[in-house]
Design an enzyme around this catalytic site. Structure first.
Site: not given
Ligand SMILES: Cc1ncc(COP(=O)(O)O)c(C=O)c1O
Ligand SMILES: [Zn+2]
Lengths: 395, 150
Positions: A70-71, A151, A179, A199, A201, A237, A324
């Site tokens: 996703g990132s 998320n 999400q 993404s 996972h 690759t 925290c």
């Molecule tokens: C809304 C959203 N965007 C992007 C990401 C990033 O995805 P990834 O962990 O596959 O880089 C996440 C996951 O943490 C997410 O919840």
């Molecule tokens: Zn604290």
């Protein structure tokens, strides 16, 4: 008892994904770029995966680019659109206050490069008002980026209306659907987006793999230079085992979506009703327009990390937007954006369920969470002040 | 969970001296302006000795464990010794804290000082401001984050 209630963070890999991963890793392990027949067999699988992912999103296979997750997909979409816009003198980027850091930090980087970044607010329900986009969008706008589902609080954004506004103004539209994909129906044509990030996972696929949908004709520049993989848009690759695992997981998630969301809605109803009985708490995000697996609450007078640690002792895996737990000393930007003040955001709890969760899991959480909240309140000076009227309740 | 040491988790799970002292001789409440944690310390003093100490904390594992440890370290000690309690000593007694959680633990040192300062003020006992540098100034504590959003 062990209850995994952190599916928005990541999920357990589906057996079908593991099998597809293993087959690609052990049998079709050749490089899809190789000329020999073993390489060509790997390439066939890669092509089939691309077709399957495209079909799942109602896209064309030529519009699917495999990435590391996703990132990366968010980064590539945003940087590509912004830089293409800048070449035409368009230097305004519009997004929302509740995006994931993969989007927000990319926008901040572009801001340092001289782009103007506008973050649309959300209402107390965690949903952006398309009218606010209508007011901001103009001929200088290079890109609009609005997530499909949040998320933290699970709210589903009106992306189809946003897509229509972007289309009317001829502005590129990216949606972070990380999400949403595999959990609710996602159709790139119905949304009218130019880019979409997903993404694996988050829906039972392997970690470290994802995809970017980029509509034919939408500007796309590589983040990683090198070989000619992914039509020169993403060198390296291909991670065929992960791609095959992701594809299997997505197909199964979509096939099971009806039954899974029915179960999750039921568990969510029960969880929300049960937790609402705790005094001075509130659900975060819209009650109806939210992902079926997401339940997010704030409890006044306590702090989220200590709540998570005690729940962990009870075998419950959850998450929090407390300052925290953020590693940054600031509470979640999403909770602040929906109007939760710092003290209240401090006591946040996110429970995100998946298809393996059961009624018994929910019963157990509804037994433990009120206990732990009451225990932490029993020695909280803030709770004491609230109870003694020295402080006014917010929730 | 291996975020914290066993010692920290022990004090977090079984905080010592938790609660309030109704007829306290001094009460100190301090808050961490940045992260939002709040700690309240109650003391009983007799002949310059801290005969009883209790605390309440609104905060994370690090904040609760360090409050608990701090009360153990000063209970039964002369006021003068309690004032020399440092965040470093509390952290060391806990077997260390992750660097990015240190800021939540400084409240313990500040709360002890604030409670003693309150006792001095209530009894018009002259004091040296240098002994209360933590309780008298609001300071920001920087730290490096870890992990990401999911
Ligand atoms: C809304 C959203 N965007 C992007 C990401 C990033 O995805 P990834 O962990 O596959 O880089 C996440 C996951 O943490 C997410 O919840
Ligand atoms: Zn604290």
């Amino acid at each position: 008892m062990f209850v995994y209630a952190d599916h928005a963070a990541t999920t357990k890999i589906r057996p079908c994904a593991l099998r597809a991963y293993e087959a690609a890793a052990q049998e079709t392990y050749a490089n899809p770029s190789s000329l020999h027949s073993a390489g060509q067999r790997a390439k066939e699988i890669l092509t089939a995966c691309r077709e399957d992912i495209a079909r799942a999103l109602n896209a064309d296979p030529r519009e699917i680019y495999f990435t590391s997750g996703g990132s990366e997909s968010d980064n590539q979409a945003i940087l590509s659109a912004a830089h293409a816009g800048a070449r035409k003198g368009k230097k305004k980027l519009i997004s929302t206050a509740i995006e994931h850091h993969a989007v927000l930090h990319t926008l901040e980087k572009l801001q340092r490069e001289g782009f103007e970044v506008v973050l649309l607010p959300v209402g107390g329900n965690g949903i952006v008002d398309p009218a606010s986009l209508e007011r901001e969008i103009d001929e200088n706008t290079a890109l609009v980026s609005v997530m499909l589902a949040n998320n933290e609080i699970g709210t589903i954004q009106p992306v189809e209306e946003i897509g229509a506004i972007c289309k009317r103004h001829g502005v590129l539209f990216h949606t972070d659907a990380v999400q949403a994909v595999g959990h609710i129906p996602v159709d790139v044509k119905a949304i009218g987006c130019d880019y979409l990030a997903l993404s694996a996972h988050k829906f039972g696929g392997p970690k470290g793999v994802g995809a970017l949908y980029a509509k034919t004709g939408a500007p796309l520049s590589p983040l990683i230079e090198g070989g000619a993989q992914e039509k020169n848009k993403r060198a390296g690759t291909e991670d065929l085992p992960s791609i095959a695992g992701m594809t299997a997981a997505l197909k199964e998630s979509i096939a099971d979506m009806g039954a899974t969301s029915k179960l999750l809605r039921h568990l969510q109803d029960k969880l929300i009703a049960g937790l609402s009985a705790i005094p001075h708490c509130a659900l975060n995000g819209d009650r109806e327009r939210r992902l079926p697996g997401n339940t997010s609450f704030c409890f006044e007078g306590i702090e989220g990390e200590s709540l998570l640690l005690l729940l962990d002792d009870a075998g419950i895996c959850a998450s929090s937007g407390s300052a925290c737990t953020s590693g940054s000393l600031d509470p979640s930007h999403v909770l602040l954006a929906i109007g939760r003040v710092h003290d209240v955001a401090h006591g946040s709890l996110r429970l995100t369920l998946g298809e393996e969760n059961t009624e018994a899991d929910v019963d157990y959480m509804l037994e433990k969470i009120p206990e732990v909240v009451a225990y932490l309140r029993s020695f909280s000076p803030v709770w004491r002040d609230l109870q003694q009227g020295k402080r006014a309740y917010i929730l | 969970m291996s975020l914290y040491s066993e010692k920290v988790m022990d004090h977090f799970r079984h905080p010592r001296n938790v609660g309030i002292i109704e007829d306290a001789d001094g009460v100190g409440e301090v808050g961490n302006a940045k992260c939002g944690d709040i700690m309240k310390m109650y003391i009983k003093v007799k002949d310059g000795i801290l005969t009883d100490v209790k605390f309440e904390t609104f905060g994370c594992g690090s904040a609760i464990a360090s409050s608990s440890m701090a009360t153990e370290m000063i209970k039964g000690k002369p006021l003068s010794e309690a004032l020399t309690l440092t965040n470093k000593a509390v952290t060391e007694a806990l077997g260390g804290l992750p660097a990015y959680k240190l800021h939540c633990s400084v409240l313990a040192e500040e709360a002890v000082q604030a409670a003693v300062l309150d006792y001095y003020k209530r009894n018009n006992i002259p004091y040296d401001e240098a002994d209360f540098k933590c309780a008298l100034c609001a300071h920001a504590h920087d730290h490096d984050g870890e992990g990401g959003e999911s």
